[in-house]
Write an enzyme that holds these catalytic residues in place. Structure first.
Site, PDB file in Angstrom:
ATOM      1  N   PRO A 162      37.375  30.781  43.404  1.00 53.91           N
ATOM      2  CA  PRO A 162      37.581  30.029  42.158  1.00 53.91           C
ATOM      3  C   PRO A 162      36.699  30.540  41.014  1.00 53.91           C
ATOM      4  N   ASN A 163      35.463  30.912  41.305  1.00 54.69           N
ATOM      5  CA  ASN A 163      34.553  31.351  40.226  1.00 54.69           C
ATOM      6  C   ASN A 163      34.299  32.855  40.207  1.00 54.69           C
ATOM      7  N   HIS A 164      35.017  33.616  41.024  1.00 51.29           N
ATOM      8  CA  HIS A 164      34.759  35.056  41.099  1.00 51.29           C
ATOM      9  C   HIS A 164      36.067  35.803  41.324  1.00 51.29           C
TER      10      HIS A 164
ATOM     11  N   GLU B 179      45.248  42.254  41.699  1.00 51.02           N
ATOM     12  CA  GLU B 179      44.824  43.614  42.115  1.00 51.02           C
ATOM     13  C   GLU B 179      44.051  44.308  40.995  1.00 51.02           C
TER      14      GLU B 179
ATOM     15  N   GLN C 195      71.813  51.483  16.671  1.00 47.15           N
ATOM     16  CA  GLN C 195      70.611  52.304  16.852  1.00 47.15           C
ATOM     17  C   GLN C 195      69.417  51.513  17.380  1.00 47.15           C
TER      18      GLN C 195
ATOM     19  N   LEU D  63      69.783  41.294  26.189  1.00 37.94           N
ATOM     20  CA  LEU D  63      70.772  40.353  26.727  1.00 37.94           C
ATOM     21  C   LEU D  63      70.921  39.094  25.870  1.00 37.94           C
TER      22      LEU D  63
ATOM     23  N   ASN E  24      42.677  49.945  46.890  1.00 37.21           N
ATOM     24  CA  ASN E  24      43.209  51.266  46.524  1.00 37.21           C
ATOM     25  C   ASN E  24      44.616  51.435  47.074  1.00 37.21           C
TER      26      ASN E  24
ATOM     27  N   THR F 209      42.900  43.242  36.787  1.00 33.39           N
ATOM     28  CA  THR F 209      43.697  43.002  35.578  1.00 33.39           C
ATOM     29  C   THR F 209      43.884  44.311  34.800  1.00 33.39           C
TER      30      THR F 209
ATOM     31  N   SER G 114      37.535  38.861  38.780  1.00 33.83           N
ATOM     32  CA  SER G 114      37.331  40.279  38.463  1.00 33.83           C
ATOM     33  C   SER G 114      36.017  40.797  39.038  1.00 33.83           C
TER      34      SER G 114
HETATM   35  P1  TGC Z   1      30.592  48.690  41.928  1.00 37.58           P
HETATM   36  O1  TGC Z   1      29.115  48.504  41.867  1.00 37.58           O
HETATM   37  O2  TGC Z   1      31.250  49.616  40.984  1.00 37.58           O
HETATM   38  O3  TGC Z   1      30.988  49.147  43.403  1.00 37.58           O
HETATM   39  C1  TGC Z   1      30.493  48.486  44.556  1.00 37.58           C
HETATM   40  C2  TGC Z   1      30.734  49.416  45.746  1.00 37.58           C
HETATM   41  O4  TGC Z   1      32.153  49.607  45.928  1.00 37.58           O
HETATM   42  C3  TGC Z   1      32.489  50.998  45.771  1.00 37.58           C
HETATM   43  N1  TGC Z   1      33.777  51.043  45.064  1.00 37.58           N
HETATM   44  C4  TGC Z   1      34.907  51.380  45.680  1.00 37.58           C
HETATM   45  N2  TGC Z   1      35.151  51.760  46.937  1.00 37.58           N
HETATM   46  C5  TGC Z   1      36.431  52.023  47.251  1.00 37.58           C
HETATM   47  N3  TGC Z   1      37.434  51.903  46.367  1.00 37.58           N
HETATM   48  C6  TGC Z   1      37.230  51.514  45.099  1.00 37.58           C
HETATM   49  N4  TGC Z   1      38.261  51.362  44.249  1.00 37.58           N
HETATM   50  C7  TGC Z   1      35.925  51.233  44.698  1.00 37.58           C
HETATM   51  N5  TGC Z   1      35.342  50.798  43.530  1.00 37.58           N
HETATM   52  C8  TGC Z   1      34.027  50.703  43.776  1.00 37.58           C
HETATM   53  C9  TGC Z   1      31.347  51.597  44.974  1.00 37.58           C
HETATM   54  O5  TGC Z   1      31.235  52.971  45.206  1.00 37.58           O
HETATM   55  C10 TGC Z   1      30.165  50.817  45.537  1.00 37.58           C
HETATM   56  O6  TGC Z   1      29.873  51.348  46.827  1.00 37.58           O
HETATM   57  P2  TGC Z   1      28.371  51.364  47.383  1.00 37.58           P
HETATM   58  O7  TGC Z   1      28.447  52.096  48.677  1.00 37.58           O
HETATM   59  O8  TGC Z   1      27.555  52.077  46.339  1.00 37.58           O
HETATM   60  O9  TGC Z   1      27.961  49.934  47.525  1.00 37.58           O
HETATM   61  O10 TGC Z   1      31.252  47.261  41.854  1.00 37.58           O
HETATM   62  P3  TGC Z   1      31.231  46.156  40.699  1.00 37.58           P
HETATM   63  O11 TGC Z   1      30.678  44.911  41.297  1.00 37.58           O
HETATM   64  O12 TGC Z   1      30.581  46.695  39.454  1.00 37.58           O
HETATM   65  O13 TGC Z   1      32.811  45.914  40.441  1.00 37.58           O
HETATM   66  C11 TGC Z   1      33.618  46.948  40.044  1.00 37.58           C
HETATM   67  C12 TGC Z   1      35.077  46.482  39.747  1.00 37.58           C
HETATM   68  C13 TGC Z   1      35.101  45.522  38.590  1.00 37.58           C
HETATM   69  C14 TGC Z   1      35.839  47.736  39.370  1.00 37.58           C
HETATM   70  C15 TGC Z   1      35.753  45.860  40.964  1.00 37.58           C
HETATM   71  O14 TGC Z   1      35.025  44.887  41.526  1.00 37.58           O
HETATM   72  C16 TGC Z   1      37.187  45.440  40.740  1.00 37.58           C
HETATM   73  O15 TGC Z   1      38.054  46.243  41.000  1.00 37.58           O
HETATM   74  N6  TGC Z   1      37.494  44.174  40.275  1.00 37.58           N
HETATM   75  C17 TGC Z   1      38.859  43.683  40.278  1.00 37.58           C
HETATM   76  C18 TGC Z   1      39.029  42.715  41.413  1.00 37.58           C
HETATM   77  C19 TGC Z   1      40.378  42.816  42.063  1.00 37.58           C
HETATM   78  O16 TGC Z   1      41.091  43.786  41.918  1.00 37.58           O
HETATM   79  N7  TGC Z   1      40.702  41.831  42.869  1.00 37.58           N
HETATM   80  C20 TGC Z   1      41.926  41.861  43.592  1.00 37.58           C
HETATM   81  C21 TGC Z   1      41.981  40.753  44.621  1.00 37.58           C
HETATM   82  S1  TGC Z   1      43.237  40.995  45.830  1.00 37.58           S
HETATM   83  C22 TGC Z   1      44.667  40.710  45.022  1.00 37.58           C
HETATM   84  O17 TGC Z   1      44.743  40.512  43.858  1.00 37.58           O
HETATM   85  C23 TGC Z   1      45.861  40.724  45.860  1.00 37.58           C
HETATM   86  S2  TGC Z   1      47.333  40.422  45.052  1.00 37.58           S
HETATM   87  C24 TGC Z   1      48.326  40.732  46.355  1.00 37.58           C
HETATM   88  C25 TGC Z   1      49.752  40.759  46.118  1.00 37.58           C
HETATM   89  O18 TGC Z   1      50.355  39.658  46.155  1.00 37.58           O
HETATM   90  O19 TGC Z   1      50.311  41.879  45.969  1.00 37.58           O
HETATM   91  P1  FAD Z   2      38.968  36.506  35.535  1.00 38.86           P
HETATM   92  O1  FAD Z   2      38.220  37.492  36.363  1.00 38.86           O
HETATM   93  O2  FAD Z   2      38.331  35.213  35.231  1.00 38.86           O
HETATM   94  O3  FAD Z   2      39.398  37.226  34.187  1.00 38.86           O
HETATM   95  C1  FAD Z   2      39.857  36.499  33.051  1.00 38.86           C
HETATM   96  C2  FAD Z   2      40.049  37.486  31.907  1.00 38.86           C
HETATM   97  O4  FAD Z   2      38.783  38.096  31.591  1.00 38.86           O
HETATM   98  C3  FAD Z   2      40.993  38.647  32.261  1.00 38.86           C
HETATM   99  O5  FAD Z   2      41.775  38.962  31.157  1.00 38.86           O
HETATM  100  C4  FAD Z   2      40.046  39.795  32.572  1.00 38.86           C
HETATM  101  O6  FAD Z   2      40.633  41.075  32.328  1.00 38.86           O
HETATM  102  C5  FAD Z   2      38.900  39.511  31.602  1.00 38.86           C
HETATM  103  N1  FAD Z   2      37.641  40.106  32.054  1.00 38.86           N
HETATM  104  C6  FAD Z   2      36.947  39.836  33.195  1.00 38.86           C
HETATM  105  N2  FAD Z   2      35.869  40.627  33.270  1.00 38.86           N
HETATM  106  C7  FAD Z   2      35.861  41.416  32.177  1.00 38.86           C
HETATM  107  C8  FAD Z   2      35.028  42.464  31.687  1.00 38.86           C
HETATM  108  N3  FAD Z   2      33.960  42.879  32.388  1.00 38.86           N
HETATM  109  N4  FAD Z   2      35.349  43.038  30.506  1.00 38.86           N
HETATM  110  C9  FAD Z   2      36.439  42.657  29.807  1.00 38.86           C
HETATM  111  N5  FAD Z   2      37.273  41.685  30.219  1.00 38.86           N
HETATM  112  C10 FAD Z   2      36.990  41.069  31.377  1.00 38.86           C
HETATM  113  N6  FAD Z   2      43.405  37.533  45.184  1.00 38.86           N
HETATM  114  C11 FAD Z   2      43.137  37.771  46.509  1.00 38.86           C
HETATM  115  O7  FAD Z   2      41.995  37.950  46.915  1.00 38.86           O
HETATM  116  N7  FAD Z   2      44.167  37.807  47.414  1.00 38.86           N
HETATM  117  C12 FAD Z   2      45.457  37.617  47.055  1.00 38.86           C
HETATM  118  O8  FAD Z   2      46.368  37.672  47.910  1.00 38.86           O
HETATM  119  C13 FAD Z   2      45.758  37.340  45.691  1.00 38.86           C
HETATM  120  N8  FAD Z   2      47.036  37.054  45.294  1.00 38.86           N
HETATM  121  C14 FAD Z   2      47.267  36.635  44.015  1.00 38.86           C
HETATM  122  C15 FAD Z   2      48.526  36.151  43.661  1.00 38.86           C
HETATM  123  C16 FAD Z   2      48.766  35.676  42.362  1.00 38.86           C
HETATM  124  C17 FAD Z   2      50.105  35.112  42.028  1.00 38.86           C
HETATM  125  C18 FAD Z   2      47.733  35.739  41.395  1.00 38.86           C
HETATM  126  C19 FAD Z   2      47.977  35.276  39.990  1.00 38.86           C
HETATM  127  C20 FAD Z   2      46.489  36.215  41.740  1.00 38.86           C
HETATM  128  C21 FAD Z   2      46.225  36.650  43.044  1.00 38.86           C
HETATM  129  N9  FAD Z   2      44.937  37.046  43.436  1.00 38.86           N
HETATM  130  C22 FAD Z   2      44.670  37.315  44.764  1.00 38.86           C
HETATM  131  C23 FAD Z   2      43.821  36.938  42.495  1.00 38.86           C
HETATM  132  C24 FAD Z   2      43.753  38.062  41.472  1.00 38.86           C
HETATM  133  O9  FAD Z   2      43.302  39.246  42.043  1.00 38.86           O
HETATM  134  C25 FAD Z   2      42.839  37.599  40.345  1.00 38.86           C
HETATM  135  O10 FAD Z   2      43.553  36.595  39.620  1.00 38.86           O
HETATM  136  C26 FAD Z   2      42.430  38.731  39.420  1.00 38.86           C
HETATM  137  O11 FAD Z   2      41.587  39.645  40.090  1.00 38.86           O
HETATM  138  C27 FAD Z   2      41.720  38.218  38.157  1.00 38.86           C
HETATM  139  O12 FAD Z   2      40.730  37.284  38.471  1.00 38.86           O
HETATM  140  P2  FAD Z   2      40.702  35.864  37.692  1.00 38.86           P
HETATM  141  O13 FAD Z   2      42.043  35.277  37.749  1.00 38.86           O
HETATM  142  O14 FAD Z   2      39.576  35.078  38.261  1.00 38.86           O
HETATM  143  O15 FAD Z   2      40.409  36.249  36.204  1.00 38.86           O
END
Ligand code: TGC
Ligand code: FAD
Length: 392
Positions: free
Chosen positions: A141-143, A371, A287, A346, A248, A373, A145
């Site tokens: 809920p609080n974490h 995955e 066009q 449409l 990834n 933003t 990105s």
């Molecule tokens: P940072 O200090 O940069 O990195 C921490 C450690 O992680 C390593 N690392 C990676 N390793 C593998 N792949 C990557 N893409 C990696 N990016 C970083 C990095 O080398 C480091 O390793 P180590 O050994 O030095 O500890 O991390 P940070 O805390 O500054 O955060 C970086 C950031 C913002 C890029 C990252 O946390 C991020 O990608 N935030 C977005 C969160 C997100 O994508 N959440 C997705 C949740 S799952 C989901 O949404 C499923 S939807 C499913 C569906 O329905 O399809």
């Molecule tokens: P926040 O992190 O609060 O971000 C809010 C806004 O602030 C965004 O526009 C963001 O880009 C911006 N922002 C944040 N940090 C920065 C920065 N440093 N600089 C500039 N802008 C910033 N998660 C899972 O773990 N597993 C799942 O299966 C999964 N499924 C999902 C399914 C759905 C339908 C949805 C909507 C989400 C799902 N998620 C899942 C969560 C998803 O990964 C998060 O919603 C996403 O990572 C963004 O987190 P947040 O919603 O807390 O937004």
């Protein structure tokens, strides 16, 4: 009765870069989508229900863990095959692709990459057949990105650990059999745990009221003193790189998948523009409408080339996380822009469920957020090209 008239578009002959096996896989999944998904998906989206009955069929067309080796129930396919499967599924609906993405990249991948031999044998074959469905718990809920600041944690209690905390926005949560959950140990290091439905204190309340991904089940994972056997901890990884490595793989699949939604919107809008008459001629003869369609196919074509090349790099184990971020960000934006423009072509019909466009458009609002933003992926590219980290 809904008629799926979809035709694929390949403006630059990217098909010539695919193998016969790739095309066969595509044909199999495309037929499945035409027969089993597009006829029912609109009703499910309207009623906000997940079509659970298609899980077996998804497993049969190889949507669950296609690149996992055969000895663990997968098919040992390459990364381009995985991408193609995601694209065809998302052509039907992003929510269906989500279910397959989570199962493959966020549940099977971590168990395969970081699990013990015992864990791989216990879970992977059943996940491949869809007998077990998985969820992935990273976001709280609080974490969102910033997952590194998570507070879900576990404490040592002899032969098991005690897990507390909660995860939010979790795809597949309401019906999952297992969840790969990322939590901090007593030293504050992130580890992955396999939590099974039925463990006392583990619940998965559904999230209601979504205007996006309505045919996908989203929920929470709540852990109230859940006793998880130590044998369920993934031994092969510690730290944020564990869950980020899974991302990834999933982000790569989404880069392919989003183009499926874009292609469906483009195809629908093109056909409509050729058939719909105003001012005595097809609207496609104006066009302004041609500009929209020409820009759509241009961006889709660039996206097709991007993911094909990324797939080659991934097959060779050379794709960097930043390259994957670029493709996810670009292709989802292409799909979102395409859906918005297609909807306009449409006219009023674009807002109805008679066509898939508005559903794709609303789904893509989630895809551009989950995955990582759109802006987070931009910052990952920014860091990669400048060397300056905007996250600290
Ligand atoms: P940072 O200090 O940069 O990195 C921490 C450690 O992680 C390593 N690392 C990676 N390793 C593998 N792949 C990557 N893409 C990696 N990016 C970083 C990095 O080398 C480091 O390793 P180590 O050994 O030095 O500890 O991390 P940070 O805390 O500054 O955060 C970086 C950031 C913002 C890029 C990252 O946390 C991020 O990608 N935030 C977005 C969160 C997100 O994508 N959440 C997705 C949740 S799952 C989901 O949404 C499923 S939807 C499913 C569906 O329905 O399809
Ligand atoms: P926040 O992190 O609060 O971000 C809010 C806004 O602030 C965004 O526009 C963001 O880009 C911006 N922002 C944040 N940090 C920065 C920065 N440093 N600089 C500039 N802008 C910033 N998660 C899972 O773990 N597993 C799942 O299966 C999964 N499924 C999902 C399914 C759905 C339908 C949805 C909507 C989400 C799902 N998620 C899942 C969560 C998803 O990964 C998060 O919603 C996403 O990572 C963004 O987190 P947040 O919603 O807390 O937004």
């Amino acid at each position: 009765m809904y008629q799926d008239k979809y035709q694929y578009h390949d403006y630059y002959g990217v098909d010539e870069l695919l193998t016969e096996e790739h095309k066969l896989i595509r044909e199999t999944v495309r037929s499945f989508v035409k027969k089993e998904i597009t006829p029912i998906i609109e009703d499910h989206a309207q009623s906000a229900s997940f079509p659970k009955h298609i899980l077996k069929g998804l497993a049969e067309v190889g949507a669950f863990g296609p690149y996992i080796p055969a000895e663990y129930g997968g098919q040992g396919l390459d990364q381009i095959s995985y991408g193609i499967i995601m694209q065809e599924l998302e052509r039907g609906d992003s929510g269906i692709r989500s279910t397959a993405s989570v199962q493959s990249s966020l549940v099977m991948y971590p168990i395969f990459s970081f699990g013990s031999e015992e864990q791989k044998k216990k879970y992977l074959p059943q996940l491949a057949t869809g007998d077990f469905m998985g969820a992935f718990g990273l976001t709280e809920p609080n974490h969102g990105s910033d997952p590194g600041s998570m507070t879900t944690h576990f404490k040592d209690a002899g032969d098991h650990v005690v897990l507390n905390g909660s995860k939010m926005w979790i795809s597949n949560a309401p019906f999952c059999d297992i969840a790969v959950v990322w939590a901090k140990n007593e030293a504050g290091k992130i580890q992955g745990l396999i939590v099974e439905r039925g463990m006392e204190g583990f619940s998965t309340p559904e999230t209601h009221g979504k205007w996006s991904l309505r045919a996908s089940a989203t929920g929470e994972l709540v852990f109230d003193n859940v006793k998880v056997p130590k044998s369920n901890i993934l031994p092969g990884v510690e730290g944020l790189k564990g869950p980020l490595s899974c991302l990834n793989s999933a982000r790569y699949g989404i880069a392919w998948g989003a183009l499926g939604a874009a292609l469906d919107c483009y195809d629908t809008a093109l056909r409509y523009s050729q058939e719909r008459q105003q001012f005595g001629k097809p609207i496609g003869a104006f066009q302004l409408q041609q500009k929209k369609l020409a820009e759509m196919i241009t961006e889709i074509t660039k996206g097709q080339l991007l993911v094909w090349r990324l797939g080659v790099l991934k097959n060779e184990n050379r794709a960097t996380p930043a390259q994957i971020s670029m493709a996810k960000r670009n292709n989802v934006k292409v799909a979102l822009d395409t859906s918005r423009e297609a909807r306009q072509i449409l006219g009023g019909m674009g807002i109805t469920g008679e066509y898939s466009i508005m559903r794709h458009m609303m789904n893509l609002e989630s895809v551009v957020t989950y995955e990582g933003t759109h802006d987070i992926h931009l910052l990952i590219t920014g860091l990669d090209v400048t060397g300056f980290n905007a996250f600290v």
